[in-house]
Design an enzyme around this catalytic site. Structure first.
Site, PDB file in Angstrom:
ATOM      1  N   HIS A 112       1.024  -1.199  -0.017  1.00  0.00           N
ATOM      2  CA  HIS A 112       0.028   0.156   0.046  1.00  0.00           C
ATOM      3  C   HIS A 112       0.699   1.225  -0.008  1.00  0.00           C
ATOM      4  O   HIS A 112       1.939   1.182   0.704  1.00  0.00           O
ATOM      5  CB  HIS A 112      -0.812   0.173   1.280  1.00  0.00           C
ATOM      6  CG  HIS A 112      -1.994  -0.968   1.428  1.00  0.00           C
ATOM      7  ND1 HIS A 112      -3.263  -0.564   0.541  1.00  0.00           N
ATOM      8  CD2 HIS A 112      -2.331  -2.176   1.628  1.00  0.00           C
ATOM      9  CE1 HIS A 112      -4.080  -1.523   0.743  1.00  0.00           C
ATOM     10  NE2 HIS A 112      -3.436  -2.591   1.458  1.00  0.00           N
ATOM     11  N   THR A 164      13.802  -7.265   5.068  1.00  0.00           N
ATOM     12  CA  THR A 164      13.523  -5.923   4.459  1.00  0.00           C
ATOM     13  C   THR A 164      14.420  -5.497   3.337  1.00  0.00           C
ATOM     14  O   THR A 164      14.430  -4.169   2.841  1.00  0.00           O
ATOM     15  CB  THR A 164      13.523  -4.765   5.640  1.00  0.00           C
ATOM     16  OG1 THR A 164      14.666  -4.686   6.172  1.00  0.00           O
ATOM     17  CG2 THR A 164      12.221  -4.941   6.691  1.00  0.00           C
ATOM     18  N   ARG A 179      18.892  -9.814   9.449  1.00  0.00           N
ATOM     19  CA  ARG A 179      20.249  -9.778   9.160  1.00  0.00           C
ATOM     20  C   ARG A 179      21.193 -10.685   9.023  1.00  0.00           C
ATOM     21  O   ARG A 179      20.622 -12.039   9.407  1.00  0.00           O
ATOM     22  CB  ARG A 179      20.981  -8.880  10.510  1.00  0.00           C
ATOM     23  CG  ARG A 179      20.759  -9.642  11.779  1.00  0.00           C
ATOM     24  CD  ARG A 179      21.236  -8.769  13.045  1.00  0.00           C
ATOM     25  NE  ARG A 179      21.123  -9.611  14.185  1.00  0.00           N
ATOM     26  CZ  ARG A 179      21.881 -10.480  14.604  1.00  0.00           C
ATOM     27  NH1 ARG A 179      23.215 -10.988  14.013  1.00  0.00           N
ATOM     28  NH2 ARG A 179      21.754 -11.252  15.854  1.00  0.00           N
ATOM     29  N   LYS A 182      25.134 -16.014   9.530  1.00  0.00           N
ATOM     30  CA  LYS A 182      26.188 -16.804   8.959  1.00  0.00           C
ATOM     31  C   LYS A 182      26.049 -17.178   7.384  1.00  0.00           C
ATOM     32  O   LYS A 182      24.981 -16.748   7.094  1.00  0.00           O
ATOM     33  CB  LYS A 182      26.334 -18.077   9.812  1.00  0.00           C
ATOM     34  CG  LYS A 182      25.358 -19.099   9.792  1.00  0.00           C
ATOM     35  CD  LYS A 182      25.274 -20.151  10.526  1.00  0.00           C
ATOM     36  CE  LYS A 182      24.214 -21.309  10.446  1.00  0.00           C
ATOM     37  NZ  LYS A 182      24.324 -22.382  11.351  1.00  0.00           N
TER      38      LYS A 182
END
Length: 546
Positions: A112, A164, A179, A182
Site C-alpha cells: 500500500h 526488508t 540480518r 552466517k
C-alpha cells in the site's frame, strides 16, 4: 476426518491409491480449465483446502501447495517446491527450484502507498516491485518477505525473519529486521572471468544425459528381463533399483527397457508381506528363501527398493515391521549391540536401514510407536565422540576409514533424512578433512565411490558451519576435477578408479554413486546448477519430509 496429506502434501503421491490420484488430477484439471494462463507440471499437488486465484499460477514438476495456503495475483514457482500450511504468497512473486516455504509465512509482492495522510490507507493505490527468490532456498515458518526483495540461491531465511532488504546468495539471515547470521555457502570472491569448471560441469551433465540410454541398455539382460550391474554380472535387487535411480536422474522417467508398471509390480512383489523385507534374488530373478533380517543385503534393500518405488510413484505394499513393531528399549539394545569399535561402517549400515524404515513407514501412513525415532536419534547424539564427531575409533590398518564411512551411513539414514543437525559438526569437518588426506584411500587413482561419497556428504551436511571452508572447497574442487575424467563413453563410471582395481568395468552402482558425488562436490563449490540434475533417491540432499 481431514486427510493429513492435505497438510503434508509431499506424502500424497507415494501413498495415494487410484481414487486419491483421480480426485487430485480432477481438481487440477478443473483449476486449469477455468484459468487458461495457469500451468502445472508433472507430479504437482494442490490441496483442496488451499485458496488459489489470480491471473498467473505456474507450478514446476513435483511442487506442492498445502492446506490453508493462499496464493493470488501472479505467482510463478519452479520444480520441487512446497508452500506449507497457511503460507501466503501474493502479488508478483517468482520462486526458483527446490524452495521450501514454511508454515504461516507471508511473501507479499505488493504494498500500500501512504503518501496522502488525509486518505485512509486502504483507499490509497497499491504498488508492486515484485519478489524474486532463487533456487534451493529454505524459508522458515512465520517469515515475512516484503515487496521488492530479491533472495539469492541457497539462502536461508530463519524462522520469524522479517526480510526488508535483499539477501545475498548463500546467506543465512534472521531477526526483525533480518540480518546476516552466517553463511550457508561462503561468498565466492570476484574473479577475472567465469570459472572454466562450470563449463565442464555443463558439458558433463549434457553428456551423461545423452548417453544414459546406452548405459542402461548395456546392463540390461534381455533373457532374464532384469538389470545387472555390468555385463556378465548376476542380476540383483540393487541393480534394478540403481537402474531406476539413473533413469530418474538423467531421463526423468522409468528405465525404457521395461514398462513402468512392470517394474513396479516386480519390486512390490518382492516384498515379504509378513516382515516387510525384501530377500535377494537368484540369476533368474527368483527369491529362493525368505528375507533374513540379519542379512546385510536385506537391510540395504529397505533403502534401494523403498526409494526406487517412490521414484516410480509408489511405495511398499506392506508395512515395514522393523519400524512398525519396534520399541524404544529394543532400539537402544539394537544400537548397543552394533560393532561400533571393530566395524563402524557396518554399524552405520544397520542404522541407515532402521532410520529409513522409520521414515518410509511414516510416509506409508503407518504408525511408528512413540519414542522409537527419539531413541534412535537420542542414542546417536549421546554416543557421538565430541573430539571427532564420529561413532567408533580409527586404527592403524585403516585409519579413520571405517568411522568416517560409518558416519555417512548412520547420518544419511537419520539426521540428514530427518532434517536434523548432526552433533559436533566442527569436529566432523576436522575429522573428515584429516581422513581425506590419507593417501591409502585418496591418492589419485586409488579412490572408490564409497570412500569419496562418504567424505563429500558429511562435508556438505556440515557446510553451514563455514569451518575450514577454504580447505573444504579446495578438496571438493580437486576430487571433482578428477571425478569428471572417470566417465567412460556409453558405459558410465567404474566403482573404483582404475589404479585401485585395474580390471574394474563401469556399472550401474558406480555410475549412480559417482553422479551423486559429482553433484555434492559441485554444490560445495556453488556450481551444481550447471549439471542440470539433482539426486532424488537414495542420495537425495533434501530431508525426505520437507
Amino acid at each position: 476426518m481431514i486427510d493429513p496429506r492435505q497438510f503434508s502434501p509431499w506424502t500424497f503421491w507415494p501413498s495415494a491409491d487410484d481414487h486419491d490420484r483421480a480426485d487430485q488430477l480432477a481438481l487440477q484439471a478443473e483449476l486449469l480449465a477455468s484459468h487458461p494462463a495457469w500451468r502445472f507440471g508433472e507430479g504437482c499437488f494442490v490441496s483442496e483446502l488451499a485458496s488459489v486465484s489470480g491471473d498467473v499460477l505456474e507450478l514446476g514438476d513435483r511442487s506442492y501447495i498445502a492446506a490453508g495456503a493462499y496464493l493470488s495475483d501472479e505467482v510463478r514457482i519452479g520444480r520441487d517446491c512446497s508452500v506449507n500450511p497457511y503460507a501466503v504468497v501474493r502479488g508478483d512473486v517468482t520462486i526458483g527450484d527446490a524452495v521450501r516455504i514454511g508454515a504461516h509465512t507471508s511473501i507479499l509482492g505488493f504494498n500500500h502507498t501512504m503518501d496522502d495522510p488525509d486518505v485512509e490507507v486502504f483507499r490509497q493505490p497499491l504498488t508492486s516491485k515484485g519478489i524474486r527468490i532463487g533456487d534451493d532456498v529454505w524459508v522458515g515458518s512465520h517469515v515475512v518477505v516484503l515487496d521488492g526483495i530479491s533472495v539469492g540461491d541457497r539462502a536461508v531465511l530463519a524462522a520469524g525473519a522479517v526480510v526488508t532488504k535483499d539477501v545475498p546468495a548463500g546467506a543465512v539471515v534472521g531477526g526483525n529486521p533480518a540480518r546476516l547470521l552466517k553463511w550457508r555457502v561462503p561468498p565466492v570472491a570476484e574473479s577475472a572471468g567465469p570459472d572454466p569448471l562450470v563449463a565442464r560441469l555443463t558439458a558433463f551433465g549434457d553428456r551423461a544425459r545423452a548417453e544414459a540410454v546406452a548405459v542402461l541398455e548395456r546392463s540390461w539382460d534381455a533373457r532374464a528381463g532384469l538389470f545387472v550391474d555390468r555385463p556378465g554380472a548376476t542380476p540383483t535387487v540393487r541393480a534394478q533399483c540403481d537402474a531406476i535411480e539413473l533413469a530418474d536422474l538423467l531421463l526423468g522417467s522409468a528405465p525404457p527397457q521395461l514398462p513402468r508398471e512392470a517394474q513396479l509390480e516386480r519390486l512390490r512383489g518382492w516384498q515379504d508381506p509378513a516382515t516387510g523385507l525384501v530377500a535377494p534374488i537368484d540369476a533368474e530373478g527368483v527369491q529362493r528363501a525368505p528375507a533374513d533380517p540379519a542379512h546385510p543385503d536385506v537391510a540395504y534393500h529397505v533403502l534401494c527398493v523403498g526409494y526406487a518405488l517412490e521414484l516410480l510413484g509408489s511405495t511398499f505394499p506392506a508395512p515395514l515391521r522393523t519400524a512398525d513393531d519396534a520399541e524404544p528399549a529394543e532400539v537402544v539394545a539394537f544400537l548397543e549391540g552394533l560393532p561400533w569399535e571393530s566395524d563402524a561402517w557396518n554399524a552405520g549400515h544397520w542404522v541407515d536401514s532402521l532410520g529409513t524404515a522409520i521414515e518410509l513407514a511414516r510416509r506409508r501412513g503407518d504408525t511408528v510407536p512413540d519414542g522409537v525415532q527419539e531413541a534412535l536419534v537420542g542414542w546417536l547424539v549421546a554416543h557421538a565422540d565430541p573430539a571427532t564427531g564420529m561413532w567408533g575409533h580409527g586404527g592403524d590398518e585403516t585409519g579413520m576409514l571405517l568411522p568416517v564411512n560409518g558416519f555417512y551411513r548412520a547420518t544419511r539414514g537419520t539426521f540428514a533424512q530427518f532434517g536434523l543437525p548432526v552433533p559436533h559438526p566442527v569436529a566432523v569437518v576436522d575429522t573428515v578433512l584429516e581422513h581425506a588426506g590419507d593417501a591409502r584411500f585418496f591418492a589419485p587413482g586409488r579412490r572408490d565411490a564409497c570412500n569419496v561419497l562418504d567424505v563429500a556428504h558429511p562435508l556438505w551436511l556440515t557446510r553451514a558451519t563455514g569451518h575450514r571452508g577454504a580447505e573444504t572447497a579446495a578438496l571438493a574442487r580437486r576430487l571433482l576435477e578428477d571425478a569428471l575424467t572417470g566417465w567412460v563413453e556409453g558405459e558410465g563410471f567404474r566403482f573404483h578408479e582404475p589404479a585401485a582395481v585395474p580390471s574394474a568395468n563401469p556399472g550401474l552402482q558406480g555410475t549412480e554413486m559417482w553422479l551423486a558425488i559429482v553433484w555434492y562436490l559441485a554444490d560445495l563449490l556453488g556450481m551444481s546448477d550447471a549439471l542440470g540434475y539433482r539426486p532424488r533417491g537414495v542420495h537425495a540432499p533434501s530431508p525426505s519430509r520437507e
